[in-house]
Design a protein around this motif. Structure first.
Motif, PDB file in Angstrom:
ATOM      1  N   THR A   1       9.227 -14.236   1.360  1.00 18.67           N
ATOM      2  CA  THR A   1       8.732 -12.877   1.535  1.00 18.67           C
ATOM      3  C   THR A   1       7.650 -12.624   0.499  1.00 18.67           C
ATOM      4  O   THR A   1       7.929 -12.581  -0.703  1.00 18.67           O
ATOM      5  N   THR A   2       6.418 -12.463   0.954  1.00 14.49           N
ATOM      6  CA  THR A   2       5.268 -12.418   0.050  1.00 14.49           C
ATOM      7  C   THR A   2       4.422 -11.190   0.331  1.00 14.49           C
ATOM      8  O   THR A   2       4.073 -10.906   1.476  1.00 14.49           O
ATOM      9  N   VAL A   3       4.079 -10.471  -0.732  1.00 12.15           N
ATOM     10  CA  VAL A   3       3.152  -9.343  -0.679  1.00 12.15           C
ATOM     11  C   VAL A   3       1.898  -9.744  -1.450  1.00 12.15           C
ATOM     12  O   VAL A   3       1.975 -10.447  -2.465  1.00 12.15           O
ATOM     13  N   ALA A   4       0.740  -9.313  -0.979  1.00 11.98           N
ATOM     14  CA  ALA A   4      -0.525  -9.675  -1.632  1.00 11.98           C
ATOM     15  C   ALA A   4      -1.450  -8.477  -1.667  1.00 11.98           C
ATOM     16  O   ALA A   4      -1.303  -7.518  -0.887  1.00 11.98           O
ATOM     17  N   LYS A   5      -2.408  -8.542  -2.585  1.00 10.14           N
ATOM     18  CA  LYS A   5      -3.418  -7.487  -2.704  1.00 10.14           C
ATOM     19  C   LYS A   5      -4.726  -8.109  -3.168  1.00 10.14           C
ATOM     20  O   LYS A   5      -4.760  -8.862  -4.143  1.00 10.14           O
ATOM     21  N   THR A   6      -5.812  -7.818  -2.434  1.00 14.37           N
ATOM     22  CA  THR A   6      -7.130  -8.328  -2.780  1.00 14.37           C
ATOM     23  C   THR A   6      -8.005  -7.186  -3.276  1.00 14.37           C
ATOM     24  O   THR A   6      -7.753  -6.015  -3.004  1.00 14.37           O
ATOM     25  N   THR A   7      -9.079  -7.571  -3.990  1.00 17.02           N
ATOM     26  CA  THR A   7      -9.993  -6.575  -4.550  1.00 17.02           C
ATOM     27  C   THR A   7     -11.427  -7.008  -4.325  1.00 17.02           C
ATOM     28  O   THR A   7     -12.282  -6.755  -5.140  1.00 17.02           O
ATOM     29  N   GLY A   8     -11.717  -7.689  -3.235  1.00 15.45           N
ATOM     30  CA  GLY A   8     -13.043  -8.243  -3.010  1.00 15.45           C
ATOM     31  C   GLY A   8     -13.967  -7.292  -2.286  1.00 15.45           C
ATOM     32  O   GLY A   8     -14.125  -6.128  -2.664  1.00 15.45           O
ATOM     33  N   THR A   9     -14.590  -7.787  -1.205  1.00 22.73           N
ATOM     34  CA  THR A   9     -15.525  -6.974  -0.436  1.00 22.73           C
ATOM     35  C   THR A   9     -14.886  -5.663   0.001  1.00 22.73           C
ATOM     36  O   THR A   9     -15.507  -4.608  -0.041  1.00 22.73           O
ATOM     37  N   ALA A  10     -13.638  -5.712   0.425  1.00 26.86           N
ATOM     38  CA  ALA A  10     -12.879  -4.511   0.784  1.00 26.86           C
ATOM     39  C   ALA A  10     -11.443  -4.732   0.320  1.00 26.86           C
ATOM     40  O   ALA A  10     -10.774  -5.654   0.769  1.00 26.86           O
ATOM     41  N   ALA A  11     -10.977  -3.888  -0.613  1.00 33.51           N
ATOM     42  CA  ALA A  11      -9.631  -4.055  -1.170  1.00 33.51           C
ATOM     43  C   ALA A  11      -8.589  -3.857  -0.076  1.00 33.51           C
ATOM     44  O   ALA A  11      -8.656  -2.892   0.687  1.00 33.51           O
ATOM     45  N   ARG A  12      -7.619  -4.750  -0.012  1.00 36.47           N
ATOM     46  CA  ARG A  12      -6.590  -4.709   1.024  1.00 36.47           C
ATOM     47  C   ARG A  12      -5.204  -4.946   0.416  1.00 36.47           C
ATOM     48  O   ARG A  12      -5.034  -5.778  -0.475  1.00 36.47           O
ATOM     49  N   PHE A  13      -4.210  -4.198   0.938  1.00 33.75           N
ATOM     50  CA  PHE A  13      -2.800  -4.430   0.641  1.00 33.75           C
ATOM     51  C   PHE A  13      -2.220  -5.181   1.828  1.00 33.75           C
ATOM     52  O   PHE A  13      -2.251  -4.688   2.961  1.00 33.75           O
ATOM     53  N   ILE A  14      -1.690  -6.391   1.588  1.00 34.20           N
ATOM     54  CA  ILE A  14      -1.228  -7.273   2.661  1.00 34.20           C
ATOM     55  C   ILE A  14       0.299  -7.282   2.655  1.00 34.20           C
ATOM     56  O   ILE A  14       0.931  -7.685   1.670  1.00 34.20           O
ATOM     57  N   HIS A  15       0.893  -6.851   3.750  1.00 32.38           N
ATOM     58  CA  HIS A  15       2.345  -6.765   3.883  1.00 32.38           C
ATOM     59  C   HIS A  15       2.947  -8.149   4.126  1.00 32.38           C
ATOM     60  O   HIS A  15       2.228  -9.102   4.459  1.00 32.38           O
ATOM     61  N   PRO A  16       4.269  -8.282   4.010  1.00 33.65           N
ATOM     62  CA  PRO A  16       4.907  -9.593   4.225  1.00 33.65           C
ATOM     63  C   PRO A  16       4.688 -10.177   5.611  1.00 33.65           C
ATOM     64  O   PRO A  16       4.793 -11.390   5.786  1.00 33.65           O
ATOM     65  N   ASP A  17       4.412  -9.340   6.635  1.00 34.63           N
ATOM     66  CA  ASP A  17       4.171  -9.867   7.975  1.00 34.63           C
ATOM     67  C   ASP A  17       2.694 -10.157   8.226  1.00 34.63           C
ATOM     68  O   ASP A  17       2.284 -10.347   9.373  1.00 34.63           O
ATOM     69  N   ALA A  18       1.899 -10.175   7.157  1.00 34.27           N
ATOM     70  CA  ALA A  18       0.459 -10.492   7.198  1.00 34.27           C
ATOM     71  C   ALA A  18      -0.396  -9.352   7.717  1.00 34.27           C
ATOM     72  O   ALA A  18      -1.612  -9.485   7.778  1.00 34.27           O
ATOM     73  N   THR A  19       0.205  -8.223   8.121  1.00 37.01           N
ATOM     74  CA  THR A  19      -0.618  -7.057   8.436  1.00 37.01           C
ATOM     75  C   THR A  19      -1.143  -6.460   7.136  1.00 37.01           C
ATOM     76  O   THR A  19      -0.548  -6.644   6.065  1.00 37.01           O
ATOM     77  N   GLU A  20      -2.254  -5.754   7.208  1.00 36.06           N
ATOM     78  CA  GLU A  20      -2.879  -5.246   5.992  1.00 36.06           C
ATOM     79  C   GLU A  20      -3.491  -3.881   6.227  1.00 36.06           C
ATOM     80  O   GLU A  20      -3.707  -3.466   7.367  1.00 36.06           O
ATOM     81  N   GLU A  21      -3.765  -3.204   5.138  1.00 41.71           N
ATOM     82  CA  GLU A  21      -4.355  -1.878   5.189  1.00 41.71           C
ATOM     83  C   GLU A  21      -5.267  -1.695   3.979  1.00 41.71           C
ATOM     84  O   GLU A  21      -5.077  -2.348   2.945  1.00 41.71           O
ATOM     85  N   PRO A  22      -6.278  -0.831   4.080  1.00 44.15           N
ATOM     86  CA  PRO A  22      -7.164  -0.598   2.932  1.00 44.15           C
ATOM     87  C   PRO A  22      -6.418   0.045   1.767  1.00 44.15           C
ATOM     88  O   PRO A  22      -5.437   0.772   1.958  1.00 44.15           O
ATOM     89  N   VAL A  23      -6.876  -0.228   0.573  1.00 45.45           N
ATOM     90  CA  VAL A  23      -6.319   0.375  -0.636  1.00 45.45           C
ATOM     91  C   VAL A  23      -7.043   1.687  -0.900  1.00 45.45           C
ATOM     92  O   VAL A  23      -8.269   1.706  -1.050  1.00 45.45           O
ATOM     93  N   TYR A  24      -6.297   2.773  -0.912  1.00 39.20           N
ATOM     94  CA  TYR A  24      -6.900   4.090  -1.121  1.00 39.20           C
ATOM     95  C   TYR A  24      -7.246   4.267  -2.596  1.00 39.20           C
ATOM     96  O   TYR A  24      -6.439   3.968  -3.486  1.00 39.20           O
ATOM     97  N   ARG A  25      -8.453   4.746  -2.863  1.00 44.32           N
ATOM     98  CA  ARG A  25      -8.906   4.999  -4.231  1.00 44.32           C
ATOM     99  C   ARG A  25      -9.486   6.403  -4.307  1.00 44.32           C
ATOM    100  O   ARG A  25     -10.347   6.762  -3.505  1.00 44.32           O
TER     101      ARG A  25
END
Length: 529
Positions: free
Chosen positions: A62-86
């Protein structure tokens, strides 16, 4: 006056108590995540974050991920993702607290998170207070952010080392400054592991539906190995992982006057070394070809980088160099005199996109390649939008024709300032969502037979266990809890591997068999056998 002092002391005490409570809650959330992987470096952090998360998901972790590149994304354990609100659209390292809180709610086995700090002091705070990683990743040391971490590349290397976990493990593919990283790792009682890119075969690299580098794949495989995920399982998980929006890509278009155009988006690699590496890889793979044309997008807050893009033009040897954005002069003046007559100033921010796109496409030959370098924001975003409106070229490859004669250079002064155009919170295009939608079920792979008598890469780390916090849910497994496939299922999988189905040029495929010599690991200073 005494009253004012009393109010000041009371307010200070309240803030102190609130800070202590928030920190304790944050540390409790961190304890609910046994393995925390912090990805740092100059180039490729977002791609490595997604590759590591995909590899661990492939191993049923079970893995959660978060990127901060071209568009920051929060990646859920099922590989779906959503933008990071700032708030106000401003990035701040404090947002990591909320990311950890959301991740802890899943009770995950691992959190893979990209380092978003640039200042050396913030990088250290990000590691020691916000993430407290158990496994660190330092992908590379490149010529970027010299004002904050420089002025030399050795200084950049030492600044990046502030994200190394004390008493933990750090994985790197940096070879040139490995000795500096080793010195910093020893000072932090951190075990430094070199991920050799040569252990990744060309066949394994072709399994991706997008362009990536052996260094990135080698790092993700090493992280997966530390957590007990087998190589083939980790590769399949990486093949299934959606790529980053800023990933290196090549599209084939037909212009309105029936010209064939191959366009490579290399905006994400905005330092000279990474830019050259990306373009050379595309040329070697045949994804783009000569005659080659280059677009440099300039930004007023990246004048030094504009000049760096102009300086590497002789190494690219393009037919034409189109300069967009502002100030165009910062890139044109940096182009060596022998190549300056190939530069075409398309008018920068003052010129309407429809107008400069018409001029750009009109100067191209009947079958050419166009490479976009520099920075994506501003006119670069408009360039991508207008190219995306062109019809796709689905015809078979033909031999490139001779380029048309070069027109005289026109220089136009530009003054309008840069205004961001990309919305980091917008959803992906529908075609992207459909293509990389997560699978409803997790495929079961037969475990790889391992001969204990043969050498194995980093065998001492096979029993690596992250620190298990008190009161955790369950003991951490030393190997992936993957059920073995039935004999008939194993035969069907083997038959599928021996007879691969036809696929497109860059379509995903099943991982190939492990090469016999991939079990040999060597230090970066040793010759690869």
């Amino acid at each position: 006056m005494l009253f004012l002092y009393t109010v000041l002391v009371v307010c200070g005490a309240i803030l102190l108590i609130a800070g202590i409570v928030e920190q304790r809650r944050h540390f409790v959330n961190l304890e609910h995540i046994p393995t925390r992987v912090l990805v740092n470096g100059i180039r490729g952090k977002s791609s490595i974050t997604r590759l590591c998360a995909g590899a661990l998901r492939g191993g049923n972790l079970t893995t959660v991920a978060k990127t901060t590149g071209t568009a920051a994304r929060f990646i859920h354990p099922d590989a779906t993702e959503e933008p990071v609100y700032r708030k106000f659209g401003i990035a701040n390292v404090v947002e990591q607290i909320g990311i950890v809180r959301r991740a802890a709610a899943y009770h995950p086995d691992a959190l893979v998170i990209e380092c978003m700090a640039v200042m050396p002091a913030l990088q250290e705070i990000n590691q020691s207070k916000l993430i407290r990683s158990t496994i660190g990743v330092l992908c590379n040391v490149r010529e970027d952010h010299l004002a904050e971490m420089g002025p030399t590349l050795d200084d950049v290397a030492r600044s990046l080392c502030r994200s190394m976990p004390e008493g933990g493990i750090c994985v790197t593919a940096e070879k040139d400054r490995f000795d500096i990283l080793q010195e910093e790792a020893d000072a932090r009682d951190c075990e430094l592991i070199y991920a050799d890119p040569q252990t990744v075969s060309d066949e394994e690299l072709r399994g991706f539906s997008w362009f990536t580098f052996k260094e990135n794949v080698a790092i993700a495989l090493k992280v997966a190995e530390l957590l007990g995920v087998e190589r083939e399982t980790a590769l399949q998980g990486m093949y299934d992982a959606p790529p980053d929006p800023g990933v290196l890509s090549v599209e084939r278009y037909l212009t309105h006057d029936d010209k064939k155009l191959r366009f490579a988006n290399v905006f994400a690699a905005n330092d000279p070394e990474s830019t050259l590496m990306n373009i050379n890889q595309l040329l070697d793979l045949g994804a783009i070809h000569r005659p080659l044309n280059v677009v440099i997008n300039c930004r007023p807050d990246r004048v030094e980088r504009n000049g760096q893009m102009g300086e590497i033009i002789p190494e690219l040897d393009p037919e034409q160099v189109f300069v967009i954005g502002h100030p165009a002069k910062s890139a044109i003046d940096a182009i060596p005199a022998a190549y300056r007559d190939r530069a075409v100033d398309l008018g920068g921010d003052r010129r309407d996109p429809e107008e400069f796109m018409e001029l750009l496409l009109g100067r191209l030959g009947p079958d050419t390649s166009l490479v976009a370098i520099g920075n994506i924001h501003g006119q670069g975003e408009l360039l991508l939008e207008h190219l995306a409106e062109l019809p796709a070229d689905e015809s078979p490859d033909d031999v490139a024709e001779q380029p048309a004669a070069r027109a005289p250079t026109e220089h136009v002064e530009t003054m309008q300032l840069y205004a961001p155009h990309l919305d980091p919170y917008q959803r992906y295009p529908e075609a992207y969502e459909t293509r990389y939608a997560p699978h409803t079920g997790t495929p079961v792979h037969a475990p790889t037979q391992y001969n204990p008598g043969q050498p194995h890469p980093q065998e001492p780390h096979a029993e690596y266990r992250p620190r298990q916090p008190e009161g955790a849910r369950e003991p951490w497994p030393t190997a992936v809890q993957t059920p073995a496939a039935a004999p008939h299922e194993h035969r069907e999988q083997s038959h599928h591997l021996e007879q691969p189905q036809p696929r497109g040029l860059f379509e995903p495929r099943l991982p190939p068999a492990l090469p016999a010599d991939d079990s040999q690991w060597q230090n970066p200073g040793e010759q690869h056998r």
